[in-house]
Motif scaffolding. Structure first.
Motif, short mmCIF file in Angstrom:
data_model
loop_
_atom_site.label_atom_id
_atom_site.label_comp_id
_atom_site.label_asym_id
_atom_site.label_seq_id
_atom_site.Cartn_x
_atom_site.Cartn_y
_atom_site.Cartn_z
N GLU A 37 0.82 -1.21 0.00
CA GLU A 37 0.00 0.00 0.00
C GLU A 37 0.86 1.27 0.00
OE1 GLU A 37 -4.01 -1.57 2.24
OE2 GLU A 37 -2.37 -0.81 3.47
N VAL A 38 0.30 2.31 -0.56
CA VAL A 38 0.93 3.63 -0.56
C VAL A 38 0.02 4.60 0.18
CG1 VAL A 38 1.83 5.53 -1.95
CG2 VAL A 38 2.01 3.18 -2.79
N VAL A 39 0.54 5.20 1.24
CA VAL A 39 -0.20 6.23 1.96
C VAL A 39 -0.07 7.52 1.16
CG1 VAL A 39 -0.45 7.52 4.10
CG2 VAL A 39 0.18 5.10 4.17
N GLN A 40 -1.17 7.97 0.55
CA GLN A 40 -1.11 9.09 -0.37
C GLN A 40 -1.59 10.40 0.25
OE1 GLN A 40 -1.40 7.28 -4.74
NE2 GLN A 40 -3.41 7.44 -3.79
N THR A 41 -2.27 10.33 1.39
CA THR A 41 -2.77 11.55 2.00
C THR A 41 -2.87 11.39 3.51
OG1 THR A 41 -4.61 13.13 2.08
CG2 THR A 41 -5.17 10.83 1.61
N LEU A 42 -2.61 12.47 4.22
CA LEU A 42 -2.78 12.54 5.67
C LEU A 42 -3.41 13.89 6.00
CD1 LEU A 42 0.70 11.16 6.84
CD2 LEU A 42 -1.50 10.09 7.36
N SER A 43 -4.34 13.89 6.94
CA SER A 43 -4.95 15.12 7.44
C SER A 43 -5.08 15.02 8.95
CB SER A 43 -6.33 15.35 6.82
OG SER A 43 -6.24 15.58 5.44
N ALA A 44 -4.99 16.18 9.60
CA ALA A 44 -5.04 16.18 11.07
C ALA A 44 -6.02 17.24 11.55
CB ALA A 44 -3.67 16.44 11.65
N ASN A 45 -6.69 16.91 12.65
CA ASN A 45 -7.57 17.84 13.36
C ASN A 45 -7.33 17.62 14.84
OD1 ASN A 45 -9.56 19.69 14.01
ND2 ASN A 45 -11.22 18.20 13.82
N GLY A 46 -6.44 18.42 15.42
CA GLY A 46 -6.02 18.16 16.79
C GLY A 46 -5.24 16.86 16.84
N ASP A 47 -5.61 15.97 17.76
CA ASP A 47 -4.93 14.68 17.89
C ASP A 47 -5.47 13.62 16.93
OD1 ASP A 47 -3.16 15.52 19.82
OD2 ASP A 47 -4.42 14.89 21.50
N THR A 48 -6.52 13.95 16.19
CA THR A 48 -7.09 12.99 15.24
C THR A 48 -6.38 13.12 13.89
OG1 THR A 48 -9.25 13.08 16.31
CG2 THR A 48 -9.17 12.22 14.07
N VAL A 49 -5.84 12.00 13.41
CA VAL A 49 -5.13 11.97 12.14
C VAL A 49 -5.78 10.92 11.25
CG1 VAL A 49 -2.92 11.68 10.96
CG2 VAL A 49 -2.98 12.62 13.28
N LEU A 50 -6.07 11.29 10.01
CA LEU A 50 -6.63 10.37 9.03
C LEU A 50 -5.62 10.15 7.91
CD1 LEU A 50 -10.28 11.71 8.59
CD2 LEU A 50 -9.51 9.83 10.04
N GLY A 51 -5.49 8.90 7.49
CA GLY A 51 -4.64 8.57 6.35
C GLY A 51 -5.46 7.83 5.31
N GLY A 52 -5.11 8.04 4.04
CA GLY A 52 -5.78 7.34 2.96
C GLY A 52 -4.78 6.70 2.03
N THR A 53 -5.08 5.50 1.54
CA THR A 53 -4.15 4.78 0.69
C THR A 53 -4.69 4.64 -0.74
OG1 THR A 53 -4.97 2.49 0.88
CG2 THR A 53 -3.67 3.36 2.73
N GLN A 54 -3.80 4.22 -1.63
CA GLN A 54 -4.17 4.02 -3.02
C GLN A 54 -5.09 2.81 -3.21
OE1 GLN A 54 0.06 2.22 -4.16
NE2 GLN A 54 -1.33 2.20 -5.88
N THR A 55 -5.26 2.01 -2.17
CA THR A 55 -6.11 0.81 -2.25
C THR A 55 -7.42 0.97 -1.48
OG1 THR A 55 -4.83 -0.12 -0.41
CG2 THR A 55 -4.21 -0.79 -2.65
N GLY A 56 -7.84 2.21 -1.20
CA GLY A 56 -9.14 2.44 -0.59
C GLY A 56 -9.21 2.19 0.90
N VAL A 57 -8.07 2.24 1.58
CA VAL A 57 -8.03 2.05 3.03
C VAL A 57 -7.94 3.41 3.73
CG1 VAL A 57 -6.64 1.18 4.97
CG2 VAL A 57 -7.02 -0.25 2.94
N VAL A 58 -8.70 3.58 4.80
CA VAL A 58 -8.58 4.75 5.67
C VAL A 58 -8.03 4.29 7.01
CG1 VAL A 58 -9.82 6.52 6.95
CG2 VAL A 58 -10.43 6.06 4.57
N THR A 59 -6.99 4.95 7.47
CA THR A 59 -6.44 4.67 8.79
C THR A 59 -6.75 5.86 9.70
OG1 THR A 59 -4.29 5.60 8.16
CG2 THR A 59 -4.60 3.23 7.88
#
Length: 316
Positions: A37-59
Motif C-alpha cells: 500500500e501507498v499512503v497518499q494523504t494525511l490530514s489532522a484535526n487536533g490529535d485525530t489523524v486520518l490517512g488514505g491509501t491508493q487501495t481504498g483504506v482509511v487509517t
C-alpha cells in the motif's frame, strides 16, 4: 492538503523499501497498512489523524499517530487527498470522481459521485462547503456534503493542482502553467489572476496568514508571496528536493518530498531537517501530530518521526 497528479505515477510504482511503522505493536503494524500500500494523504484535526491509501483504506489515529485503526472503505477507491471540515467531519478524495465523507468516529464513509473534473487532484473543506479542483480548469463546490455539486470552469485545457483558503472569504486556486484564480466572496465567484511566471507547476500551497504564503513546485522550486498571492518571488530551497506536501508544525512551515526529505523554513529559506531512521524513498504525505510529525509514503510507510533541532544538508 493534497498529492498532485504529476507524482501519481511515482506513487503507484514506487519501490517498497520503506518499513511499516505504526505504533509499537507488530500485530498492529500489519493490521494498519500493508507493504503493497501507498499512503497518499494525511490530514489532522487536533490529535485525530486520518490517512488514505491508493487501495481504498482509511487509517484513523486519535492520539496524534501513535495508535491506528484500519478501515477498508472500498476495494475500488484510490484516495489522493483528504481534508477536515470546520464542523469536525472529514472528506477523502477518490481519484475515481468520488468524495467520501464521514463524521463521528470515522468508521462509516458515504460516497458522492461527480462528473467534473474528470481527473480530480485536490480537496479542501471551508465554511463555504467542500471544494474539489482538477482537470479542465474546473472547481466544484458542494454545500450539502456531496449530494449536489456546483461547477466553476474557466474552460481551459489545464488542471488546477492545489487550493488554499486564506480566510472566510478569500481563496486561491493554483494550476498548470502558473495559472491562478481568486475568490473574495467565499467562492461565489472566481476571477483569473496574473499567472505565476515561468509556467510554474504547483504541488502544494501553505499560507501562514492572509498575506504570506508559500507554493512548492517542480524541480524543488519554492515561491513566496506577501500580498495574498498577487505576486510571487523565489526563495532558496537548500534541499533541492521537490516538496510534495507543505504543512505547519510547531508554528513553523514544514514540507516533505523526494528522497525522504523533511524540510522546514528557517531564516526565510528551506532547509533539511534530520530525523531518526530516515526514509530512502519519497515522502508523499505528512501532517503535524502534536509533538511529532506523521509521515506516509510507499511500501506501507506510516509512522511518526521526531525531527532534530538542527538542520542538515541531506536527511537521507
Amino acid at each position: 492538503m493534497a498529492l498532485l497528479a504529476v507524482v501519481g505515477a511515482a506513487l503507484l510504482n514506487a519501490c517498497a523499501d520503506s518499513t511499516v511503522q505504526a505504533g509499537s505493536n507488530s500485530a498492529q503494524k500489519s493490521a494498519t497498512v500493508e507493504r503493497y500500500e501507498v499512503v497518499q494523504t494525511l490530514s489532522a484535526n487536533g490529535d485525530t489523524v486520518l490517512g488514505g491509501t491508493q487501495t481504498g483504506v482509511v487509517t484513523v489515529s486519535t492520539d496524534a499517530g501513535n495508535r491506528w485503526a484500519r478501515k477498508q472503505v472500498s476495494t475500488t477507491a484510490s484516495f489522493i487527498d483528504s481534508t477536515f471540515c470546520p464542523d469536525g467531519s472529514a472528506a477523502m478524495l477518490d481519484v475515481y470522481n468520488t468524495v467520501w465523507t464521514s463524521s463521528g468516529d470515522f468508521t462509516d464513509w458515504l460516497p458522492s459521485k461527480f462528473d467534473k473534473p474528470s481527473s480530480p487532484v485536490a480537496i479542501e473543506c471551508h465554511i463555504s462547503g467542500l471544494w474539489v479542483v482538477g482537470s479542465g480548469s474546473n472547481l466544484i463546490n458542494s454545500t450539502d456534503q456531496g449530494k449536489s455539486w456546483r461547477v466553476v470552469s474557466f474552460d481551459e485545457d489545464a488542471q488546477f493542482t492545489a487550493l488554499a483558503f486564506t480566510s472566510d472569504t478569500h481563496g486561491i486556486a493554483f494550476g498548470e502553467f502558473g495559472m491562478l484564480a481568486f475568490t473574495n466572496d467565499a467562492g461565489q465567484s472566481w476571477q483569473r489572476g496574473e499567472p505565476i511566471t515561468g509556467d510554474f507547476y504547483t504541488y502544494d500551497a501553505l499560507f501562514i496568514d492572509t498575506s504570506t504564503g508559500y507554493a512548492s513546485g517542480l524541480a524543488g522550486q519554492v515561491l513566496k508571496t506577501t500580498d495574498g498571492g498577487l505576486t510571487w518571488v523565489r526563495v532558496v530551497n537548500t534541499t533541492e528536493a521537490p516538496l510534495y506536501r507543505l504543512f505547519m508544525h510547531a508554528g513553523v512551515p514544514h514540507g516533505v518530498g523526494a528522497n525522504g526529505t523533511l524540510a522546514k523554513l528557517e531564516a526565510d529559506q528551506w532547509v533539511s531537517v534530520g530525523y531518526e531512521r530516515p526514509v530512502l524513498s519519497f515522502l508523499g504525505a505528512a501532517v503535524s501530530g502534536n509533538q511529532s510529525i506523521v509521515v506516509g509514503g510507499p511500501g506501507g510507510l506510516l509512522r511518526t518521526v521526531q525531527s532534530s533541532n538542527s538542520s542538515q544538508a541531506d536527511p537521507s
